[in-house]
Design a protein around this motif. Structure first.
Motif, mmCIF file in Angstrom:
data_model
loop_
_atom_site.group_PDB
_atom_site.id
_atom_site.type_symbol
_atom_site.label_atom_id
_atom_site.label_comp_id
_atom_site.label_asym_id
_atom_site.label_seq_id
_atom_site.Cartn_x
_atom_site.Cartn_y
_atom_site.Cartn_z
ATOM 1 N N ASP A 77 18.204 -80.931 -52.293
ATOM 2 C CA ASP A 77 18.871 -79.765 -52.880
ATOM 3 C C ASP A 77 17.933 -78.928 -53.748
ATOM 4 O O ASP A 77 18.243 -77.764 -54.055
ATOM 5 C CB ASP A 77 20.073 -80.198 -53.716
ATOM 6 N N LEU A 78 16.784 -79.466 -54.128
ATOM 7 C CA LEU A 78 15.815 -78.693 -54.903
ATOM 8 C C LEU A 78 15.272 -77.517 -54.101
ATOM 9 O O LEU A 78 14.781 -76.536 -54.679
ATOM 10 C CB LEU A 78 14.658 -79.589 -55.362
ATOM 11 N N VAL A 79 15.349 -77.619 -52.774
ATOM 12 C CA VAL A 79 14.867 -76.532 -51.910
ATOM 13 C C VAL A 79 16.025 -75.992 -51.073
ATOM 14 O O VAL A 79 15.864 -75.633 -49.906
ATOM 15 C CB VAL A 79 13.696 -76.984 -51.021
ATOM 16 N N ALA A 80 17.203 -75.931 -51.663
ATOM 17 C CA ALA A 80 18.384 -75.464 -50.950
ATOM 18 C C ALA A 80 18.305 -73.968 -50.678
ATOM 19 O O ALA A 80 17.749 -73.197 -51.471
ATOM 20 C CB ALA A 80 19.636 -75.779 -51.755
ATOM 21 N N SER A 81 18.881 -73.559 -49.564
ATOM 22 C CA SER A 81 19.034 -72.131 -49.281
ATOM 23 C C SER A 81 19.951 -71.510 -50.318
ATOM 24 O O SER A 81 20.934 -72.116 -50.749
ATOM 25 C CB SER A 81 19.635 -71.929 -47.890
ATOM 26 N N ARG A 82 19.625 -70.296 -50.697
ATOM 27 C CA ARG A 82 20.414 -69.539 -51.662
ATOM 28 C C ARG A 82 20.082 -68.067 -51.448
ATOM 29 O O ARG A 82 19.209 -67.741 -50.636
ATOM 30 C CB ARG A 82 20.093 -69.997 -53.091
ATOM 31 N N PRO A 83 20.763 -67.163 -52.114
ATOM 32 C CA PRO A 83 20.480 -65.743 -51.878
ATOM 33 C C PRO A 83 18.990 -65.421 -52.010
ATOM 34 O O PRO A 83 18.373 -65.701 -53.036
ATOM 35 C CB PRO A 83 21.312 -65.044 -52.968
ATOM 36 N N THR A 116 8.411 -64.385 -41.443
ATOM 37 C CA THR A 116 8.393 -63.349 -42.465
ATOM 38 C C THR A 116 8.583 -63.902 -43.880
ATOM 39 O O THR A 116 8.316 -63.208 -44.854
ATOM 40 C CB THR A 116 9.499 -62.311 -42.186
ATOM 41 N N GLY A 117 9.029 -65.147 -43.970
ATOM 42 C CA GLY A 117 9.204 -65.772 -45.280
ATOM 43 C C GLY A 117 7.913 -66.040 -45.998
ATOM 44 O O GLY A 117 7.914 -66.357 -47.195
ATOM 45 N N GLU A 118 6.786 -65.897 -45.299
ATOM 46 C CA GLU A 118 5.468 -66.088 -45.900
ATOM 47 C C GLU A 118 4.882 -64.767 -46.396
ATOM 48 O O GLU A 118 3.794 -64.752 -46.974
ATOM 49 C CB GLU A 118 4.524 -66.730 -44.873
ATOM 50 N N TRP A 134 15.703 -63.178 -42.171
ATOM 51 C CA TRP A 134 14.278 -62.841 -42.096
ATOM 52 C C TRP A 134 13.802 -62.064 -43.322
ATOM 53 O O TRP A 134 12.617 -61.823 -43.493
ATOM 54 C CB TRP A 134 13.964 -62.067 -40.823
ATOM 55 N N THR A 135 14.723 -61.650 -44.192
ATOM 56 C CA THR A 135 14.326 -60.988 -45.434
ATOM 57 C C THR A 135 14.073 -61.993 -46.553
ATOM 58 O O THR A 135 13.627 -61.613 -47.639
ATOM 59 C CB THR A 135 15.421 -60.002 -45.894
ATOM 60 N N HIS A 136 14.343 -63.269 -46.314
ATOM 61 C CA HIS A 136 14.244 -64.299 -47.351
ATOM 62 C C HIS A 136 12.837 -64.867 -47.442
ATOM 63 O O HIS A 136 12.114 -64.920 -46.442
ATOM 64 C CB HIS A 136 15.217 -65.453 -47.060
ATOM 65 N N ARG A 137 12.490 -65.336 -48.624
ATOM 66 C CA ARG A 137 11.227 -66.061 -48.756
ATOM 67 C C ARG A 137 11.465 -67.532 -48.453
ATOM 68 O O ARG A 137 12.576 -68.057 -48.633
ATOM 69 C CB ARG A 137 10.637 -65.887 -50.157
ATOM 70 N N ASN A 138 10.438 -68.202 -47.977
ATOM 71 C CA ASN A 138 10.529 -69.640 -47.712
ATOM 72 C C ASN A 138 10.347 -70.421 -49.000
ATOM 73 O O ASN A 138 9.573 -70.020 -49.873
ATOM 74 C CB ASN A 138 9.450 -70.069 -46.717
ATOM 75 N N VAL A 139 11.068 -71.522 -49.113
ATOM 76 C CA VAL A 139 10.872 -72.443 -50.231
ATOM 77 C C VAL A 139 10.505 -73.794 -49.632
ATOM 78 O O VAL A 139 11.161 -74.276 -48.705
ATOM 79 C CB VAL A 139 12.127 -72.532 -51.130
ATOM 80 N N TRP A 140 9.418 -74.386 -50.142
ATOM 81 C CA TRP A 140 8.858 -75.595 -49.523
ATOM 82 C C TRP A 140 9.031 -76.817 -50.417
ATOM 83 O O TRP A 140 8.822 -76.733 -51.636
ATOM 84 C CB TRP A 140 7.369 -75.398 -49.248
ATOM 85 N N GLY A 146 2.187 -82.787 -46.970
ATOM 86 C CA GLY A 146 1.817 -82.169 -45.703
ATOM 87 C C GLY A 146 2.913 -81.406 -45.016
ATOM 88 O O GLY A 146 2.699 -80.841 -43.937
ATOM 89 N N PHE A 147 4.109 -81.345 -45.627
ATOM 90 C CA PHE A 147 5.243 -80.663 -44.997
ATOM 91 C C PHE A 147 4.941 -79.188 -44.753
ATOM 92 O O PHE A 147 5.057 -78.685 -43.629
ATOM 93 C CB PHE A 147 6.479 -80.818 -45.891
ATOM 94 N N GLN A 148 4.550 -78.480 -45.799
ATOM 95 C CA GLN A 148 4.326 -77.039 -45.683
ATOM 96 C C GLN A 148 3.227 -76.726 -44.679
ATOM 97 O O GLN A 148 3.362 -75.817 -43.851
ATOM 98 C CB GLN A 148 3.970 -76.468 -47.055
#
Length: 332
Positions: A77-83, A116-118, A134-140, A146-148
């Motif tokens: 949940d630390l990297v949960a999707s959110r607005p 595009t999140g990068e 596709w307007t969102h940033r990625n959270v890793w 090595g995940f990211q």
């Protein structure tokens, strides 16, 4: 494998295996394009081997992703999707809703990242203001290690493979090979992994790991575990066909947007992921890559619609309008 309707394993070419090994030559590309065109007129699905994606990268991608989903919920949940952010979702939505079907939530967790999140915040502001991932940033996640790196490498490899498949699509449609190139030069593609947790209690009536749906973009490239079943594609009105996992292969299918683009000559076919047999409490992981054109690309059917076409018909539609409408239905 238990289902509520008749099933059969794909063995007769309905979902053919296509070897891409010869795509380096013009004669090889022509033969591959012909096979692809036939598959996309018939089922909208095919399986590729000889794709030259590194087995080491696939294994590493699978390993780190599977390890992430086994983490405690509070850590995921630390990297949960959110607005404004793409990441982990405890529930993967209800895919059947994209076709206006009412079913219980899919038994699926997801983690998504976008090409595009990068981009920088400033660059993403240019991608429009619609309700679109596709307007969102990625959270890793910090764990596993090595995940990211694995995800970035995998997205790059899939983008390259998908771009060449689109060139083969153009040949199959008797177009110039670079016909689609300028529609994907700042594409909004994503990796959106599906994790199907162990089923420790019976699902609700009509509840599946992934409900019946069609994809809604241009093409999907799916990796599935070699020893796990569940993916089915619909043939006709009620014949669900199992797609077995072939070691070292990917399953490729087109979505509604590609069917629209071809005037319905190619088909976007209903598929689903069924529940495991009673008593099977293993988990399952699949890794789909969704190749999506530029958000501002204007898609116009390249040929008149066929009389038998079942696709939603538009004269012209932008990618952002098309996709944002579909995604809102899934997560409504």
């Amino acid at each position: 494998m238990s289902t509520d309707q008749s099933t059969a394993t794909v063995t007769d070419g309905f979902v053919p295996v296509i070897d891409l090994s010869a795509r380096g030559s013009s004669t090889g590309r022509a033969a591959i394009a012909e096979a692809i065109g036939q598959a996309l007129r018939n089922s909208g699905f095919f399986i590729i081997v000889g794709h030259q994606i590194s087995p080491e990268l696939i294994d590493r991608m699978f390993s780190v992703t599977n390890s992430f989903f086994k983490l405690p919920e509070e850590e995921k949940d630390l990297v949960a999707s959110r607005p404004g952010v793409s990441g982990y979702r405890r529930a993967g939505g209800t895919l059947a809703r994209s076709l206006d079907q009412k079913t219980p939530p899919d038994l699926c967790e997801t983690y998504a990242a976008h090409v595009t999140g990068e981009l920088s915040d400033e660059e993403r502001l240019k991608l429009g203001d619609q309700w679109a991932s596709w307007t969102h940033r990625n959270v890793w996640p910090k764990n596993p290690a090595g995940f990211q790196q694995a995800w970035r490498e995998y997205m790059a490899a899939m983008s390259e493979l998908a771009a060449d498949l689109m060139r083969l699509f153009a040949l199959a449609l008797e177009l110039e090979e670079d016909f689609f190139d300028d529609k994907f030069d700042h594409h909004g593609s994503s990796v959106a992994v599906n994790y199907y947790p162990p089923q420790l209690q019976p699902p609700l009536p009509g509840q599946l790991r992934r409900g019946p749906h069609t994809d809604f973009g241009s093409l999907t490239i799916l990796y599935q575990e070699d020893d796990r079943g569940g993916l089915q594609v619909l043939q006709g009105e009620d014949n669900w066909r199992d797609i077995a996992a072939i070691p070292g292969s990917f399953v490729v299918n087109i979505g509604d947007l590609m069917a629209l683009w071809t005037g319905g000559r190619w088909v976007s076919t209903m598929h689903r992921v069924i529940n495991p047999p009673h008593g099977d409490t293993t988990s399952r992981l699949t890794i789909p890559f969704f190749y999506l054109p530029n958000h501002d690309a204007s898609i116009e059917p390249m040929r008149p619609f066929t009389d038998s076409s079942a696709v939603e018909r538009f004269d012209t539609v932008t990618v952002s309008d098309w996709v944002s409408r579909k995604v809102q239905k899934i997560f409504s």
